[in-house]
Motif scaffolding. Structure first.
Motif: not given
Length: 140
Positions: A72-89
């Motif tokens: 809900k933040l619409n913060d593109k700086a979160l993309i690398p973290l989202m990728r990391k978490w996606l890989k983990s999940e």
């Protein structure tokens, strides 16, 4: 600080409000009554990220709500973290959190879902796994 699922809902609405979303009476009431409004957006964001990175959130539903709130933040700086978490999940076969991260990435204008998809549902597990792997660059 570790948040509950209800607090993630409050945070999501706080983030939306911060971004100028047009809320209905329900969301406005939740934000108005939330004790979390005393924290800055950065503090809330940072605490969620720390919690996810520290494995505070053991339940799938907790992580799913954390990813949803962050989206809900619409913060593109979160993309690398989202990728990391996606890989983990994905590695842990946590299908519903995988879907939520794909949705979050799509909101950030990332090509997370395959172009051949006409729908996006959490229970389309095979397609969600395929899309997550393709997004991350896995070989089929």
């Amino acid at each position: 600080m570790k948040f509950t699922n209800d607090e993630f809902t409050e945070i999501a609405f706080i983030f939306e409000d911060y971004n100028g979303a047009s809320h209905g009476d329900f969301e406005k009431r939740i934000v108005k009554e939330s004790k979390l409004t005393k924290y800055s957006i950065e503090e809330l964001k940072s605490d969620i990220i720390k919690g996810l990175n520290s494995n505070f959130y053991l339940e799938d539903s907790e992580r799913l709500n954390a990813y949803w709130a962050l989206s809900k933040l619409n913060d593109k700086a979160l993309i690398p973290l989202m990728r990391k978490w996606l890989k983990s999940e994905l590695k842990s076969s946590n299908h519903i959190p995988v879907f939520q991260i794909l949705v979050a990435l799509e909101k950030l204008e990332e090509p997370a879902f395959g172009q051949d998809r006409s729908s996006r549902y959490y229970d389309d597990m095979e397609l969600n796994i395929r899309d997550a792997k393709n997004y991350l660059g896995y070989i089929k």
